[in-house]
Scaffold this motif. Structure first.
Motif, PDB file in Angstrom:
ATOM      1  N   THR A  63    -113.117 -74.679-106.738  1.00  0.00           N
ATOM      2  CA  THR A  63    -114.272 -74.939-105.883  1.00  0.00           C
ATOM      3  C   THR A  63    -114.279 -76.400-105.454  1.00  0.00           C
ATOM      4  O   THR A  63    -114.264 -77.309-106.292  1.00  0.00           O
ATOM      5  CB  THR A  63    -115.577 -74.616-106.616  1.00  0.00           C
ATOM      6  OG1 THR A  63    -115.606 -73.222-106.938  1.00  0.00           O
ATOM      7  CG2 THR A  63    -116.782 -74.938-105.736  1.00  0.00           C
TER       8      THR A  63
ATOM      9  N   TYR B 294    -116.645 -74.580-101.196  1.00  0.00           N
ATOM     10  CA  TYR B 294    -115.716 -73.532-100.768  1.00  0.00           C
ATOM     11  C   TYR B 294    -114.508 -73.577-101.700  1.00  0.00           C
ATOM     12  O   TYR B 294    -114.361 -74.512-102.502  1.00  0.00           O
ATOM     13  CB  TYR B 294    -115.294 -73.745 -99.300  1.00  0.00           C
ATOM     14  CG  TYR B 294    -114.825 -75.149 -99.010  1.00  0.00           C
ATOM     15  CD1 TYR B 294    -113.482 -75.511 -99.154  1.00  0.00           C
ATOM     16  CD2 TYR B 294    -115.734 -76.143 -98.625  1.00  0.00           C
ATOM     17  CE1 TYR B 294    -113.066 -76.810 -98.918  1.00  0.00           C
ATOM     18  CE2 TYR B 294    -115.326 -77.443 -98.379  1.00  0.00           C
ATOM     19  CZ  TYR B 294    -113.986 -77.774 -98.531  1.00  0.00           C
ATOM     20  OH  TYR B 294    -113.572 -79.057 -98.299  1.00  0.00           O
ATOM     21  N   LYS B 295    -113.635 -72.610-101.609  1.00  0.00           N
ATOM     22  CA  LYS B 295    -112.470 -72.533-102.479  1.00  0.00           C
ATOM     23  C   LYS B 295    -111.216 -73.024-101.756  1.00  0.00           C
ATOM     24  O   LYS B 295    -111.032 -72.766-100.567  1.00  0.00           O
ATOM     25  CB  LYS B 295    -112.224 -71.083-102.924  1.00  0.00           C
ATOM     26  CG  LYS B 295    -113.389 -70.433-103.659  1.00  0.00           C
ATOM     27  CD  LYS B 295    -113.494 -70.902-105.102  1.00  0.00           C
ATOM     28  CE  LYS B 295    -114.504 -70.054-105.873  1.00  0.00           C
ATOM     29  NZ  LYS B 295    -114.581 -70.444-107.295  1.00  0.00           N
ATOM     30  N   ASN B 296    -110.336 -73.707-102.486  1.00  0.00           N
ATOM     31  CA  ASN B 296    -109.006 -73.950-101.946  1.00  0.00           C
ATOM     32  C   ASN B 296    -108.097 -72.796-102.350  1.00  0.00           C
ATOM     33  O   ASN B 296    -108.548 -71.833-102.977  1.00  0.00           O
ATOM     34  CB  ASN B 296    -108.461 -75.319-102.383  1.00  0.00           C
ATOM     35  CG  ASN B 296    -108.172 -75.423-103.874  1.00  0.00           C
ATOM     36  OD1 ASN B 296    -108.103 -74.422-104.601  1.00  0.00           O
ATOM     37  ND2 ASN B 296    -108.000 -76.640-104.351  1.00  0.00           N
TER      38      ASN B 296
ATOM     39  N   ASN C 207    -108.078 -71.429-105.820  1.00  0.00           N
ATOM     40  CA  ASN C 207    -109.361 -70.904-106.282  1.00  0.00           C
ATOM     41  C   ASN C 207    -110.202 -71.956-106.989  1.00  0.00           C
ATOM     42  O   ASN C 207    -111.097 -71.629-107.779  1.00  0.00           O
ATOM     43  CB  ASN C 207    -109.179 -69.686-107.202  1.00  0.00           C
ATOM     44  CG  ASN C 207    -110.387 -68.769-107.176  1.00  0.00           C
ATOM     45  OD1 ASN C 207    -111.008 -68.573-106.137  1.00  0.00           O
ATOM     46  ND2 ASN C 207    -110.723 -68.202-108.317  1.00  0.00           N
TER      47      ASN C 207
ATOM     48  N   SER D 202    -109.807 -81.933-105.671  1.00  0.00           N
ATOM     49  CA  SER D 202    -109.747 -81.081-106.863  1.00  0.00           C
ATOM     50  C   SER D 202    -109.719 -81.932-108.132  1.00  0.00           C
ATOM     51  O   SER D 202    -109.113 -83.012-108.155  1.00  0.00           O
ATOM     52  CB  SER D 202    -108.482 -80.223-106.835  1.00  0.00           C
ATOM     53  OG  SER D 202    -108.465 -79.346-105.742  1.00  0.00           O
TER      54      SER D 202
ATOM     55  N   SER E 105    -116.114 -81.578-107.449  1.00  0.00           N
ATOM     56  CA  SER E 105    -115.247 -80.419-107.260  1.00  0.00           C
ATOM     57  C   SER E 105    -114.823 -79.869-108.619  1.00  0.00           C
ATOM     58  O   SER E 105    -114.899 -80.553-109.641  1.00  0.00           O
ATOM     59  CB  SER E 105    -114.014 -80.793-106.427  1.00  0.00           C
ATOM     60  OG  SER E 105    -114.371 -81.002-105.076  1.00  0.00           O
TER      61      SER E 105
END
Length: 340
Positions: free
Chosen positions: A50, A43-45, A48, A104, A109
């Motif tokens: 992943t 999913y994205k934080n 943006n 991230s 990720s």
């Protein structure tokens, strides 16, 4: 009707996401319980990026009902296949839906440069996990808690300072990374030494810019070693025993970050408003013999009620990463079931 269709689609995506993104290594440091289902998701934080994560749930979980959920972050430099997965595997058997993620720039990720460390991004990754959990059809979005191991303990608490969706926080062997770095990585940091360190980091920025890369700090071996080498100080030996031997080795967990990452932590302290978490509860779990206890003890003093400092007899710092015979899962279960 529209909401029902969206939830059905989400359920199918979660069930069939399988190995679509986060199973490129398929390398875990623990054995998955035969009572638990693990699904790779991404999913994205809000930046943006992943985020690669694993979603754990009990195989007999009634997916027609809503359940409490937890988001779990790894030790500083760790990945989801290590400590977070150990916790998720156990807590899923106790009725929680659990999300274990790679921060991230790290693990599987997204984000460049690789192995960047950032107080802002690492705190955001907890809130992004809450974003995702709130869309899982069988999760009660009003019953989401957070668990932070080592450095992630500080990030989880900092996220909860402003993210009211996190209803309760538990930390294990917490490190305040901003304090640790500013204080000299466990060594005495005089004002003179701090100025010198910042001058070196500032020069490093030019070198990184001109080279088009990002120089890393020292890292663990890229293959597991049979034993801890002689001559390491006790704290270094403790970490080496986990990250560099078969016990906790993972190829995505190299123990290194870009050198200039430290500048952000020296400039932006974490946990400045930990008392804002109240009246949501905090559980600090520490090992009786952990070198890092002063982080949890001092933040415990800053925090407002309700709060609890729980000491695990005989445990050191790293024991709370993976020792399922030592980690107080009964205590964690009681804490979260009573507060989320």
């Amino acid at each position: 009707m529209k909401k029902t269709i969206v939830l059905m689609v989400m359920a199918l995506l979660l069930i069939f996401a399988g190995n679509a993104f986060a199973d490129s290594t398929d390398y875990y440091t623990f054995e998955l319980s035969d009572q638990v289902t693990r699904t790779s998701v991404n999913y994205k934080n809000r930046y943006n990026i992943t985020i690669a994560a694993d979603l754990y749930r009990s195989k007999d979980l009634d997916m027609s009902e809503d359940h409490p959920a937890l988001v779990i972050g790894p030790p500083y430099g760790g990945v989801k296949e290590q400590g977070p997965g150990v916790y998720a595997n156990q807590l899923a058997q106790r009725g929680f839906v659990v999300l274990a993620f790679d921060p991230s720039f790290n693990g599987e990720s997204g984000g460049e440069p690789r192995h960047t460390s950032s107080p802002d991004f690492f705190v955001e990754d907890f809130s992004a996990g809450v974003d995702f959990l709130g869309t899982v059809p069988y999760v009660d979005r009003e019953r989401i808690g957070a668990v932070g191991i080592c450095g992630s303990g500080g990030f989880a608490l900092t996220a909860a300072q402003v993210d009211k969706r996190i209803k309760a926080v538990a930390t294990a062997s917490m490190y305040d990374i901003s304090r640790y770095i500013r204080d000299g990585l466990g060594e005495t940091m005089t004002e003179e030494r701090r100025d010198q360190t910042l001058a070196e980091f500032s020069q490093q920025r030019w070198e990184d810019f001109e080279s088009g890369g990002a120089e890393l700090s020292g890292q663990f071996p890229n293959e597991p070693v049979p034993e801890v080498p002689e001559g390491l100080n006790p704290v270094a030996a403790e970490f080496f025993d986990y990250y560099a031997t078969e016990r906790g080795f993972h190829p995505n967990s190299i123990g290194a970050f870009t050198k200039v990452s430290q500048m952000a932590f020296m400039n932006f302290p974490l946990l400045s408003y930990v008392d804002d978490i109240s009246p949501r509860p905090i559980l600090f779990v520490i090992g009786e013999n952990a070198h890092s206890n002063y982080f949890s003890e001092s933040v415990y003093e800053q925090a407002a009620e309700p709060k609890e400092l729980y000491v695990v007899p005989g445990a050191n710092h790293v024991d709370l990463y993976d020792r399922i015979d030592v980690i107080p899962f009964d205590k964690l279960e009681t804490f979260f079931k009573g507060n989320i």
